[in-house]
Write a protein that holds these residues in place. Structure first.
Motif, PDB file in Angstrom:
ATOM      1  N   LEU A 168       0.670  -1.315   0.041  1.00 53.81           N
ATOM      2  CA  LEU A 168       0.001  -0.016  -0.112  1.00 53.81           C
ATOM      3  C   LEU A 168       0.826   1.135  -0.017  1.00 53.81           C
ATOM      4  N   ALA A 169       2.045   1.146   0.776  1.00 57.60           N
ATOM      5  CA  ALA A 169       2.626   2.437   0.779  1.00 57.60           C
ATOM      6  C   ALA A 169       3.447   2.621  -0.777  1.00 57.60           C
ATOM      7  N   HIS A 170       3.996   1.598  -1.062  1.00 56.02           N
ATOM      8  CA  HIS A 170       4.548   1.786  -2.744  1.00 56.02           C
ATOM      9  C   HIS A 170       3.229   2.322  -3.496  1.00 56.02           C
ATOM     10  N   LYS A 171       2.008   1.807  -3.491  1.00 56.02           N
ATOM     11  CA  LYS A 171       0.940   2.401  -4.317  1.00 56.02           C
ATOM     12  C   LYS A 171       0.855   3.569  -4.130  1.00 56.02           C
ATOM     13  N   MET A 172       0.718   4.079  -2.841  1.00 55.96           N
ATOM     14  CA  MET A 172       0.465   5.589  -2.632  1.00 55.96           C
ATOM     15  C   MET A 172       1.895   6.275  -3.123  1.00 55.96           C
ATOM     16  N   ALA A 173       2.977   5.961  -2.909  1.00 59.61           N
ATOM     17  CA  ALA A 173       4.077   6.589  -3.407  1.00 59.61           C
ATOM     18  C   ALA A 173       4.149   6.691  -5.115  1.00 59.61           C
ATOM     19  N   ALA A 174       3.910   5.644  -5.641  1.00 64.81           N
ATOM     20  CA  ALA A 174       3.903   5.489  -7.195  1.00 64.81           C
ATOM     21  C   ALA A 174       2.789   6.911  -7.666  1.00 64.81           C
ATOM     22  N   GLU A 175       1.614   6.826  -7.094  1.00 64.28           N
ATOM     23  CA  GLU A 175       0.768   7.817  -7.457  1.00 64.28           C
ATOM     24  C   GLU A 175       1.477   9.310  -7.172  1.00 64.28           C
ATOM     25  N   PHE A 176       1.821   9.357  -6.062  1.00 67.63           N
ATOM     26  CA  PHE A 176       2.488  10.688  -5.591  1.00 67.63           C
ATOM     27  C   PHE A 176       3.636  11.112  -6.721  1.00 67.63           C
ATOM     28  N   TYR A 177       4.459  10.217  -6.989  1.00 66.78           N
ATOM     29  CA  TYR A 177       5.523  10.489  -7.990  1.00 66.78           C
ATOM     30  C   TYR A 177       5.125  10.848  -9.119  1.00 66.78           C
ATOM     31  N   SER A 219      13.570  17.653  -2.329  1.00 65.49           N
ATOM     32  CA  SER A 219      13.707  18.237  -0.992  1.00 65.49           C
ATOM     33  C   SER A 219      13.961  17.251  -0.084  1.00 65.49           C
ATOM     34  N   GLY A 220      13.771  15.772  -0.246  1.00 59.78           N
ATOM     35  CA  GLY A 220      14.347  14.976   0.932  1.00 59.78           C
ATOM     36  C   GLY A 220      13.296  14.486   1.714  1.00 59.78           C
ATOM     37  N   ASP A 221      12.177  14.992   1.939  1.00 62.11           N
ATOM     38  CA  ASP A 221      11.237  14.639   2.699  1.00 62.11           C
ATOM     39  C   ASP A 221       9.913  14.749   2.285  1.00 62.11           C
ATOM     40  N   ALA A 222       9.693  14.804   0.930  1.00 62.37           N
ATOM     41  CA  ALA A 222       8.437  14.944   0.150  1.00 62.37           C
ATOM     42  C   ALA A 222       7.639  13.793   0.348  1.00 62.37           C
ATOM     43  N   VAL A 223       8.016  12.535  -0.079  1.00 68.22           N
ATOM     44  CA  VAL A 223       7.360  11.171   0.154  1.00 68.22           C
ATOM     45  C   VAL A 223       7.037  11.000   1.524  1.00 68.22           C
ATOM     46  N   LEU A 224       8.049  11.166   2.337  1.00 66.50           N
ATOM     47  CA  LEU A 224       7.941  11.016   3.701  1.00 66.50           C
ATOM     48  C   LEU A 224       6.928  11.612   4.575  1.00 66.50           C
ATOM     49  N   LYS A 225       6.744  12.989   4.028  1.00 63.99           N
ATOM     50  CA  LYS A 225       5.577  13.651   4.834  1.00 63.99           C
ATOM     51  C   LYS A 225       4.251  13.176   4.070  1.00 63.99           C
ATOM     52  N   HIS A 226       4.333  12.726   2.809  1.00 69.16           N
ATOM     53  CA  HIS A 226       2.967  12.579   2.015  1.00 69.16           C
ATOM     54  C   HIS A 226       2.473  11.214   2.741  1.00 69.16           C
ATOM     55  N   LEU A 227       3.495  10.323   3.103  1.00 71.50           N
ATOM     56  CA  LEU A 227       2.759   8.889   3.571  1.00 71.50           C
ATOM     57  C   LEU A 227       2.750   8.897   4.939  1.00 71.50           C
ATOM     58  N   PRO A 231      14.830   9.641   9.548  1.00 73.74           N
ATOM     59  CA  PRO A 231      14.270   9.186   8.211  1.00 73.74           C
ATOM     60  C   PRO A 231      14.277  10.081   7.027  1.00 73.74           C
ATOM     61  N   TYR A 232      14.593   9.999   5.581  1.00 76.28           N
ATOM     62  CA  TYR A 232      14.757  10.875   4.520  1.00 76.28           C
ATOM     63  C   TYR A 232      14.189  10.114   3.399  1.00 76.28           C
ATOM     64  N   ASP A 233      13.803  10.633   2.287  1.00 78.69           N
ATOM     65  CA  ASP A 233      13.338  10.085   1.148  1.00 78.69           C
ATOM     66  C   ASP A 233      14.659   9.175   0.379  1.00 78.69           C
ATOM     67  N   ARG A 234      14.712   8.135   0.093  1.00 75.81           N
ATOM     68  CA  ARG A 234      15.698   7.401  -0.542  1.00 75.81           C
ATOM     69  C   ARG A 234      15.969   8.256  -2.100  1.00 75.81           C
ATOM     70  N   PHE A 235      14.907   8.338  -2.678  1.00 79.34           N
ATOM     71  CA  PHE A 235      14.878   8.880  -4.055  1.00 79.34           C
ATOM     72  C   PHE A 235      14.625  10.134  -3.827  1.00 79.34           C
ATOM     73  N   ARG A 236      15.422  11.081  -4.438  1.00 81.94           N
ATOM     74  CA  ARG A 236      15.430  12.351  -4.450  1.00 81.94           C
ATOM     75  C   ARG A 236      15.854  13.148  -5.807  1.00 81.94           C
ATOM     76  N   GLY A 237      15.191  13.673  -6.514  1.00 80.94           N
ATOM     77  CA  GLY A 237      15.400  14.396  -7.751  1.00 80.94           C
ATOM     78  C   GLY A 237      15.718  13.456  -8.696  1.00 80.94           C
ATOM     79  N   ARG A 238      15.004  12.527  -8.732  1.00 85.63           N
ATOM     80  CA  ARG A 238      15.229  11.324  -9.896  1.00 85.63           C
ATOM     81  C   ARG A 238      13.874  10.751 -10.730  1.00 85.63           C
ATOM     82  N   LEU A 239      14.095  10.360 -11.873  1.00 86.84           N
ATOM     83  CA  LEU A 239      13.128   9.947 -12.423  1.00 86.84           C
ATOM     84  C   LEU A 239      12.742   8.439 -12.152  1.00 86.84           C
ATOM     85  N   LEU A 240      11.546   8.011 -11.871  1.00 85.60           N
ATOM     86  CA  LEU A 240      11.343   6.790 -11.319  1.00 85.60           C
ATOM     87  C   LEU A 240      10.339   5.856 -12.104  1.00 85.60           C
ATOM     88  N   TRP A 241      10.674   4.775 -12.186  1.00 84.23           N
ATOM     89  CA  TRP A 241       9.982   3.530 -12.814  1.00 84.23           C
ATOM     90  C   TRP A 241       9.462   2.558 -11.712  1.00 84.23           C
TER      91      TRP A 241
END
Length: 632
Positions: free
Chosen positions: A120-129, A167-175, A198-208
């Motif tokens: 579920l966390a990955h699903k929400m993160a994917a939608e956010f990205y 930013s480094g904490d965008a998905v962290l705050k979102h989830l 904790p901090y976002d592992r992926f920052r400033g990158r294109l994600l698949w």
């Protein structure tokens, strides 16, 4: 997680899920007379319908490809899911509330019950990205990257490509705002942790998003976009987590699995954009590894998708760059060729372009033509071997022959060796008998151990030992893997199988040597009477007497099971059930063949008897499958 589904609920699902309604949602069925319906088979390409459904009996069967079974089997095959998942899918369709039996032991925990929350966390993160890619100004470099490679917005949406804010904490705050704890986010791999938290592992990158075969997002692949990215690696992938195992993950498998199963073909490319390019160009069987080289576990995944076996061989096509790295990758793939019953091929673009660049420069048709021009992997490797020598010189031809002979010896399909001998003779300009003699010499001598960087033609270095006798079963041979693993388990962990060993007989072992070992184990008193330590191994070996199969006893005793922990009784029962299921499947195949040859009008009693036996066997096979899944 709940235990196995109660048998009465499975029966209720079968009763309520009308096979003509379920199959009819996938296949156009027409009345064929005699209470039978007919349509084009969804499991193989055909122009004349040979796919039959008999609602009164609740079974389907294709006389073209010999696929058949009940409504649960159909959902398993068409969606490439497990028996347990197929029952749950049908139950949701027909309104059956399933109950689970805990008395038989729990179902596999699926990563210690973390899976639902992590998925579920990955699903929400994917939608956010995805929202960030199309809505954030800072994502412009990502959008430009896709555009430059020929991918528009629709293509990005199809593959779920997204962008991670810098930013480094965008998905962290979102989830966290959606109820996830820091511990869950770190466990998911979406976040990392240092002394400050904790901090976002992926920052400033294109994600698949990387999905499993069922379509659940379980990880991400992230490409570097900005020069000031502190992580210099071009690609960054999700670390190993409870739901993400990179050695078992193939990018694009969620989109490709049905086409792979249908066409019995898998195309293995090298990157995320190559998968996108292939699918958009019409090669919808393309997948890629995720941050690691193609390995044994990836081969196992493809075999399951291909339904890969000796009777129904498919093909696996590897695409490599034409440079030295690509050639080394081809040699490594050849070393793992034994993992497949399928035929293996290589597709290399002469200009050295990967599928993404090829599509961008020459169009979709060029990608399809690349796959169409595939050549057997053996022939590609042979070409690499011969290219290293000056074939205009006599000594060059001799040296090339010696190395190429080792390659011919390592070919899996022995029926093709003579053809390869003649082909090699033609390349070298030598007499066929001269080449054949060198191949025979190569087969009779052990290969010399060489430093890894000097190993040639993908022939793996081995210790000096006599060559394997042709009648000795190999634990790496896909035909005997399960038989071998079961006997290893009985030999090494007899206390786990003593309650089920008596259910096995010689028909469960297709190699006569392995059947002899099972018989010797029974003669030695069976695992229920096994003494601890080496006493059990000695007893089995003595029971073998002068049988040449005694040669494999030591291997069964010492070769470890492919596990990262000791097996338990549920694991043992799953393996025994799977072995019995294969035996049942062989009997079903034989009976279906007899049915097809029997005239149902002239020999009605015999036909009905065999059809009833087939239904019973299919039911027994489904029961064994449930045992294998529920206890593994």
């Amino acid at each position: 997680m709940a235990g196995r589904i109660k048998e009465e609920d499975i029966a209720l699902v079968r009763e309520r899920a009308r096979i003509d309604d379920i199959v009819g949602s996938y296949v156009t069925l027409k009345n064929a007379g005699g209470g039978s319906l007919k349509g084009l088979c969804p499991f193989h390409d055909e122009k004349s319908p040979s796919f039959n459904v008999t609602p009164a009996r609740g079974f389907f069967y294709c006389f073209g490809c010999q696929e058949g079974g009940d409504v649960i089997d159909f959902i398993q095959k068409i969606d490439q899911i497990t028996f347990h998942e197929a029952v749950e899918t049908l139950a949701a369709k027909v309104g059956v509330q399933l109950r689970y039996d805990e008395s038989g032991g729990p179902m596999p925990k699926r990563e210690a019950n973390q899976r639902p929350r992590l998925v579920l966390a990955h699903k929400m993160a994917a939608e956010f990205y995805v929202e960030q890619l199309f809505g954030a100004a800072e994502a412009q470099p990502g959008r430009q990257f896709l555009k430059e490679r020929g991918f528009d917005r629709d293509a990005a949406v199809l593959f779920g490509v997204g962008f991670a804010p810098r930013s480094g904490d965008a998905v962290l705050k979102h989830l966290r705002g959606r109820g996830f704890s820091n511990e869950e986010l770190v466990a998911s791999g979406l976040c990392a942790q240092n002394q400050r938290g904790p901090y976002d592992r992926f920052r400033g990158r294109l994600l698949w998003p990387i999905r499993d075969a069922g379509g659940d997002v379980i990880g991400f692949g992230a490409r570097r976009l900005f020069d000031d990215d502190k992580i210099e690696a071009k690609y960054l992938n999700t670390p190993e987590t409870a739901i993400y195992k990179k050695s078992k993950v193939l990018y694009g498998v969620d989109l490709a699995r049905r086409e792979i199963a249908k066409g019995r073909q898998a195309v293995v490319v090298e990157g995320y954009t190559d998968v996108m390019a292939c699918h958009l160009a019409g090669v919808q069987t393309a997948v890629a590894t995720c941050g690691t080289s193609f390995g044994e576990d990836h081969a196992r995944v493809l075999r399951q998708l291909l339904l890969d076996n000796d009777q129904f061989r498919g093909e696996v096509i590897f695409t490599f760059d034409g440079d030295g790295a690509g050639q080394r990758a081809a040699l490594k793939a050849f070393g793992g060729d034994q993992a497949f019953a399928a035929q293996t091929y290589v597709a290399v673009e002469p200009d050295g372009m990967d599928p993404c660049d090829l599509r961008l420069q020459k169009g979709d048709a060029a990608v399809r033509e690349l796959i169409g021009r595939r050549v057997p992997l053996y022939r590609f490797v042979l070409g690499n071997v011969l290219s290293k020598y000056d074939l205009d010189r006599a000594d060059g031809r001799v040296d090339a022959l010696r190395e190429a002979a080792q390659l011919v010896v390592s070919v899996r399909d022995r029926s093709k060796v003579d053809g390869f001998v003649r082909e090699l003779a033609g390349h070298l300009g030598l007499e066929v008998e001269q080449v054949r003699s060198e191949v025979h010499r190569a087969a009779s001598r052990p290969p010399q151990r060489e430093p890894e960087h000097q190993q040639r033609a993908g022939v793996q270095a081995q210790t000096e030992a006599p060559p394997r006798r042709p009648d000795v079963p190999s634990p790496r041979d896909p035909r005997f893997m399960i038989e071998w693993d079961v006997l290893k388990m009985v030999m090494q962990y007899p206390h786990l199988v003593h309650g089920k060993f008596g259910e096995l007989d010689d028909e469960d072992f297709t190699h006569p040597w392995l059947a002899s070992v099972r018989a010797a184990m029974a003669k030695a008193g069976g695992p229920e009477n096994a003494q601890p330590g080496e006493a059990w191994v000695v007893a089995v070996r003595e029971a073998m007497g002068e049988d040449p199969a005694v040669a494999v006893i030591s291997a069964l005793a010492v070769e470890p099971l492919r596990l990262d922990r000791d097996p338990d009784e549920r694991f043992a029962e799953a393996h025994l059930a799977r072995l019995q299921e294969l035996t049942c499947m062989r009997r079903i195949t034989e009976l279906k063949s007899k049915l097809q040859r029997t005239n149902p009008i002239e020999r009605v009693d015999e036909y009905n008897r065999m059809f009833g036996e087939l239904i019973a066997l299919e039911s027994h096979r489904a029961h064994l499958r449930e045992r294998a899944i529920s206890t593994s």
